[in-house]
Design a protein around this motif. Structure first.
Motif, mmCIF file in Angstrom:
data_model
loop_
_atom_site.group_PDB
_atom_site.id
_atom_site.type_symbol
_atom_site.label_atom_id
_atom_site.label_comp_id
_atom_site.label_asym_id
_atom_site.label_seq_id
_atom_site.Cartn_x
_atom_site.Cartn_y
_atom_site.Cartn_z
ATOM 1 N N MET A 431 12.258 -9.377 4.287
ATOM 2 C CA MET A 431 12.635 -7.957 4.164
ATOM 3 C C MET A 431 12.844 -7.585 2.694
ATOM 4 S SD MET A 431 12.500 -6.412 6.922
ATOM 5 C CE MET A 431 13.235 -4.884 6.374
ATOM 6 N N ARG A 432 13.502 -8.491 1.961
ATOM 7 C CA ARG A 432 13.764 -8.221 0.538
ATOM 8 C C ARG A 432 12.451 -8.076 -0.234
ATOM 9 N NH1 ARG A 432 17.169 -12.833 -2.380
ATOM 10 N NH2 ARG A 432 16.251 -12.776 -4.451
ATOM 11 N N ARG A 433 11.489 -8.954 0.071
ATOM 12 C CA ARG A 433 10.192 -8.875 -0.611
ATOM 13 C C ARG A 433 9.511 -7.545 -0.306
ATOM 14 N NH1 ARG A 433 11.143 -11.954 -3.520
ATOM 15 N NH2 ARG A 433 10.780 -10.084 -4.719
ATOM 16 N N LEU A 434 9.565 -7.170 0.983
ATOM 17 C CA LEU A 434 8.927 -5.911 1.380
ATOM 18 C C LEU A 434 9.535 -4.736 0.629
ATOM 19 C CD1 LEU A 434 8.550 -5.995 5.279
ATOM 20 C CD2 LEU A 434 6.765 -5.583 3.585
ATOM 21 N N ARG A 435 10.886 -4.744 0.573
ATOM 22 C CA ARG A 435 11.576 -3.608 -0.046
ATOM 23 C C ARG A 435 11.380 -3.557 -1.559
ATOM 24 N NH1 ARG A 435 15.867 -4.040 3.968
ATOM 25 N NH2 ARG A 435 16.930 -5.554 2.678
ATOM 26 N N SER A 436 11.148 -4.733 -2.167
ATOM 27 C CA SER A 436 11.119 -4.761 -3.636
ATOM 28 C C SER A 436 9.746 -4.419 -4.219
ATOM 29 C CB SER A 436 11.551 -6.137 -4.155
ATOM 30 O OG SER A 436 10.538 -7.068 -3.870
ATOM 31 N N ALA A 437 8.716 -4.360 -3.378
ATOM 32 C CA ALA A 437 7.379 -4.047 -3.916
ATOM 33 C C ALA A 437 7.384 -2.628 -4.473
ATOM 34 C CB ALA A 437 6.333 -4.196 -2.825
ATOM 35 N N GLY A 438 6.928 -2.482 -5.711
ATOM 36 C CA GLY A 438 7.004 -1.187 -6.386
ATOM 37 C C GLY A 438 5.942 -0.208 -5.929
ATOM 38 N N ASN A 439 4.825 -0.715 -5.425
ATOM 39 C CA ASN A 439 3.740 0.173 -5.019
ATOM 40 C C ASN A 439 2.850 -0.564 -4.006
ATOM 41 O OD1 ASN A 439 1.826 -1.493 -6.537
ATOM 42 N ND2 ASN A 439 2.787 -0.588 -8.349
ATOM 43 N N ALA A 440 1.898 0.165 -3.428
ATOM 44 C CA ALA A 440 1.072 -0.428 -2.367
ATOM 45 C C ALA A 440 0.248 -1.597 -2.897
ATOM 46 C CB ALA A 440 0.152 0.638 -1.779
ATOM 47 N N GLY A 441 -0.218 -1.467 -4.147
ATOM 48 C CA GLY A 441 -1.028 -2.549 -4.732
ATOM 49 C C GLY A 441 -0.220 -3.827 -4.849
ATOM 50 N N GLU A 442 1.037 -3.687 -5.304
ATOM 51 C CA GLU A 442 1.880 -4.876 -5.455
ATOM 52 C C GLU A 442 2.186 -5.483 -4.087
ATOM 53 O OE1 GLU A 442 5.595 -4.252 -7.470
ATOM 54 O OE2 GLU A 442 6.087 -6.374 -7.403
ATOM 55 N N LEU A 443 2.418 -4.637 -3.110
ATOM 56 C CA LEU A 443 2.693 -5.131 -1.761
ATOM 57 C C LEU A 443 1.492 -5.926 -1.242
ATOM 58 C CD1 LEU A 443 4.736 -5.117 0.536
ATOM 59 C CD2 LEU A 443 3.652 -3.038 1.402
ATOM 60 N N ALA A 444 0.296 -5.384 -1.458
ATOM 61 C CA ALA A 444 -0.912 -6.073 -0.986
ATOM 62 C C ALA A 444 -1.079 -7.405 -1.705
ATOM 63 C CB ALA A 444 -2.139 -5.184 -1.224
ATOM 64 N N ARG A 445 -0.800 -7.411 -3.027
ATOM 65 C CA ARG A 445 -0.926 -8.661 -3.794
ATOM 66 C C ARG A 445 0.054 -9.707 -3.292
ATOM 67 N NH1 ARG A 445 -1.826 -5.486 -7.964
ATOM 68 N NH2 ARG A 445 0.326 -5.392 -8.645
ATOM 69 N N GLN A 446 1.294 -9.259 -3.030
ATOM 70 C CA GLN A 446 2.318 -10.204 -2.579
ATOM 71 C C GLN A 446 1.969 -10.756 -1.195
ATOM 72 O OE1 GLN A 446 6.321 -9.876 -3.267
ATOM 73 N NE2 GLN A 446 6.024 -9.399 -5.399
ATOM 74 N N ALA A 447 1.453 -9.901 -0.343
ATOM 75 C CA ALA A 447 1.069 -10.362 0.999
ATOM 76 C C ALA A 447 -0.045 -11.398 0.892
ATOM 77 C CB ALA A 447 0.625 -9.175 1.843
ATOM 78 N N ARG A 448 -1.017 -11.117 0.014
ATOM 79 C CA ARG A 448 -2.153 -12.036 -0.155
ATOM 80 C C ARG A 448 -1.669 -13.381 -0.689
ATOM 81 N NH1 ARG A 448 -5.655 -9.165 -4.041
ATOM 82 N NH2 ARG A 448 -4.366 -10.219 -5.577
ATOM 83 N N GLU A 449 -0.803 -13.333 -1.708
ATOM 84 C CA GLU A 449 -0.286 -14.575 -2.302
ATOM 85 C C GLU A 449 0.558 -15.341 -1.288
ATOM 86 O OE1 GLU A 449 -0.550 -15.751 -5.645
ATOM 87 O OE2 GLU A 449 -2.173 -14.301 -5.726
ATOM 88 N N GLY A 450 1.397 -14.596 -0.545
ATOM 89 C CA GLY A 450 2.286 -15.231 0.424
ATOM 90 C C GLY A 450 1.492 -15.937 1.506
ATOM 91 N N LEU A 451 0.466 -15.266 2.003
ATOM 92 C CA LEU A 451 -0.346 -15.893 3.063
ATOM 93 C C LEU A 451 -1.057 -17.134 2.532
ATOM 94 C CD1 LEU A 451 -1.809 -12.729 4.817
ATOM 95 C CD2 LEU A 451 -0.203 -14.393 5.773
ATOM 96 N N ALA A 452 -1.572 -17.042 1.296
ATOM 97 C CA ALA A 452 -2.256 -18.208 0.716
ATOM 98 C C ALA A 452 -1.278 -19.370 0.552
ATOM 99 C CB ALA A 452 -2.870 -17.829 -0.629
ATOM 100 N N LEU A 453 -0.052 -19.050 0.132
ATOM 101 C CA LEU A 453 0.962 -20.097 -0.038
ATOM 102 C C LEU A 453 1.283 -20.755 1.302
ATOM 103 C CD1 LEU A 453 3.046 -21.337 -2.077
ATOM 104 C CD2 LEU A 453 4.659 -19.642 -1.243
ATOM 105 N N LEU A 454 1.447 -19.936 2.338
ATOM 106 C CA LEU A 454 1.802 -20.500 3.646
ATOM 107 C C LEU A 454 0.650 -21.318 4.228
ATOM 108 C CD1 LEU A 454 3.855 -17.563 5.152
ATOM 109 C CD2 LEU A 454 4.690 -19.799 4.399
ATOM 110 N N ARG A 455 -0.564 -20.826 4.038
ATOM 111 C CA ARG A 455 -1.718 -21.596 4.540
ATOM 112 C C ARG A 455 -1.713 -23.005 3.951
ATOM 113 N NH1 ARG A 455 -4.976 -17.094 4.329
ATOM 114 N NH2 ARG A 455 -5.635 -17.575 2.213
ATOM 115 N N ARG A 456 -1.337 -23.125 2.663
ATOM 116 C CA ARG A 456 -1.344 -24.438 2.025
ATOM 117 C C ARG A 456 -0.137 -25.276 2.421
ATOM 118 N NH1 ARG A 456 -4.264 -21.348 -1.363
ATOM 119 N NH2 ARG A 456 -5.905 -22.348 -2.580
ATOM 120 N N ASN A 457 0.815 -24.664 3.115
ATOM 121 C CA ASN A 457 2.042 -25.412 3.421
ATOM 122 C C ASN A 457 2.328 -25.464 4.922
ATOM 123 O OD1 ASN A 457 3.475 -26.239 0.776
ATOM 124 N ND2 ASN A 457 2.659 -24.188 0.384
ATOM 125 N N LEU A 458 1.279 -25.344 5.732
ATOM 126 C CA LEU A 458 1.463 -25.472 7.181
ATOM 127 C C LEU A 458 1.487 -26.944 7.575
ATOM 128 C CD1 LEU A 458 -0.766 -22.551 8.459
ATOM 129 C CD2 LEU A 458 1.735 -22.715 8.473
#
Ligand code: SF4
Length: 458
Positions: A431-458
């Motif tokens: 929730m904190r990450r979602l709320r802290s994104a300054g704009n839609a582009g940053e939110l999309a970047r964070q989602a992309r990075e987060g998913l890539a990180l989780l894929r590597r750590n399953l």
């Protein structure tokens, strides 16, 4: 002379720069700083081109075709321990196609004479990208080399070791415009495009596992750094990743740089520093100058281990540093080294507990690897945890790293992955990450990075 600065192709996304190499831990890839700095140096006397096969995700065949079309006289390439078998095959083929080859990378940082003897395609190993050695090599003026290993015309191989390890250095304006406009991603950038900039070289601290501390410490004049920043601003860039390993280690210089950034008033940026370096005055200046994210080395939750690896601070100083950074409104990235020889399940649990207590905004876990030229490598060899001739390693943890005294490699990797999941998959954190994104582009970047990180750590 036509000179190609090359980040060679590979099976995975590799980060090879600053005498380190690793696989990317999520999706990030920043501009290789060695090539950024060398672009200015080489452009001062030659026709320079850049091919970053990582940013462009080029296959070896596609990279070969691009290089053939360009037909450079010489190639200055990154190489890495993480990708050494691939790098040496690709560059040997380029040599066979008639190109002179110089290289820089961790795998050449130690026993470099032996490496050149084993690799007949390699003419020069650069050990410092902040000097003029590449220019001397290009015009066959070997008498002026400062910090390189060179194959002389008569076939002799010599390690030249007379470069200055302290003081100041100057480089001609790096040619950022030669690098691809897209293909680079940086997890902490608040906007894109971003530029990667270096205002000092090396580090004055002696942490035993770190190669940067073996390089000495030199600074660039602040006016040169600001001229480079104005150059990237003219290219439309407003986001910067400072690659200096301890921003603010010379406080007066850092304050001057911050004043220059604040005067420009249109930049946002990320920097590395140490929890014990950034005091209130510096943090205030950084925040006013546009800094939004600080990457702080923590390494361990254990004072004895911090002392053994010569970090020069204790956990109390780490707590104070994070409190200060948060008080000044900065996001924090806590970097930890895991998998040191003493590591066990309990110490990993304490590491995660400390990361949660510090309330870091991002957690970065780096596998301990015996980096070339470090005291830790010598220790790991003595303990029988690795072999002197082991050349392939990966701090990103995709493959090659050390077992500990208590954990097999598979156990170590499984525990590290569990730590990543336990940190990042907390509902309140998300929730904190979602709320802290300054704009839609940053939110999309964070989602992309987060998913890539989780894929590597399953
Ligand atoms: S302070 Fe950071 S960059 Fe400097 S030697 Fe220690 S780990 Fe390396």
């Amino acid at each position: 002379m036509k000179v190609l600065l090359l980040n060679p192709p590979g099976e995975r996304v590799y980060i090879r720069d600053y005498l380190c190499s690793k696989t990317t831990k999520s999706n990030y890839l920043f501009h290789p700083i060695d090539l950024v700095v060398l672009s200015g140096t080489v452009a001062s006397a030659h026709d320079v081109h850049v091919l970053d096969c990582m940013a462009e995700r080029l296959s070896p065949a596609a990279a070969r075709a691009r290089i053939d079309a360009l037909a450079p006289d010489a190639i200055v390439s990154l190489v890495g321990a993480v990708s050494w078998p691939e790098d040496r095959a690709f560059l040997a083929d380029q040599h066979a196609r008639g190109r002179r080859v110089a290289a820089i990378g961790d795998v050449l940082h130690e026993h470099s004479e032996r490496r050149l003897a084993e690799e007949p395609w390699l003419e020069l190993a650069l050990h410092d990208f902040s000097n003029q050695d590449v220019l001397h090599w290009l015009v066959h003026d070997q008498s002026e080399l400062e910090e390189s290993t060179v194959r002389r015309a008569d076939g002799r191989i010599e390690r030249v070791h007379r470069g200055a390890r302290k003081g100041t250095f100057r480089v001609p304006l790096p040619r950022h415009e030669l690098f691809p406009r897209s293909g680079y991603h940086f997890s902490f950038a608040r906007r894109e495009p971003f530029a990667t900039i270096l205002t000092d070289y090396g580090c004055p601290y002696p942490c035993t596992f770190c190669v940067i501390g073996t390089l000495g410490f030199k600074t660039r004049p602040v006016e040169d750094a600001l001229a480079e920043i104005d150059h990237v601003r003219a290219l439309g860039v407003r986001e910067i990743f400072f690659m200096d390993q301890t921003f603010g280690v010379v406080k007066s210089r850092a304050l001057e740089l911050c004043r220059g950034l604040e005067e420009r008033g249109d930049l946002s940026w990320t920097a590395f520093t140490r929890p014990d370096t950034a005091d209130d005055e510096l943090l205030d200046a950084m925040h006013r100058a546009g800094c939004h994210t600080l990457i702080l080395g923590v390494e361990s939750a254990d004072d004895a281990r911090l002392a053994a690896y010569r970090k020069g601070y204790n956990v109390g100083a780490v707590r104070d540093g994070f409190l200060r950074a948060h008080r000044h409104g900065l996001r924090t990235v806590g970097t930890f080294i895991v998998g040191l020889p003493e590591e066990d399940a309990d110490s990993l649990r304490r590491t995660l507990d400390l990361a949660l207590e510090l309330d870091v905004d991002f957690l970065s876990l780096n596998m301990a690897v015996p980096r070339f030229g470090t005291a830790f490598r010598r220790q790991a060899v003595e303990m029988g945890l690795c072999d002197e001739d082991d050349l392939v390693m990966d701090q990103g943890g995709a493959d090659a790293f050390l077992p500990t005294k208590h954990l097999e490699r598979a156990q170590m990797l499984a525990l590290k992955k569990e730590m990543v999941r336990r940190f990042y998959l907390r509902p309140r954190y998300l929730m904190r990450r979602l709320r802290s994104a300054g704009n839609a582009g940053e939110l999309a970047r964070q989602a992309r990075e987060g998913l890539a990180l989780l894929r590597r750590n399953l």
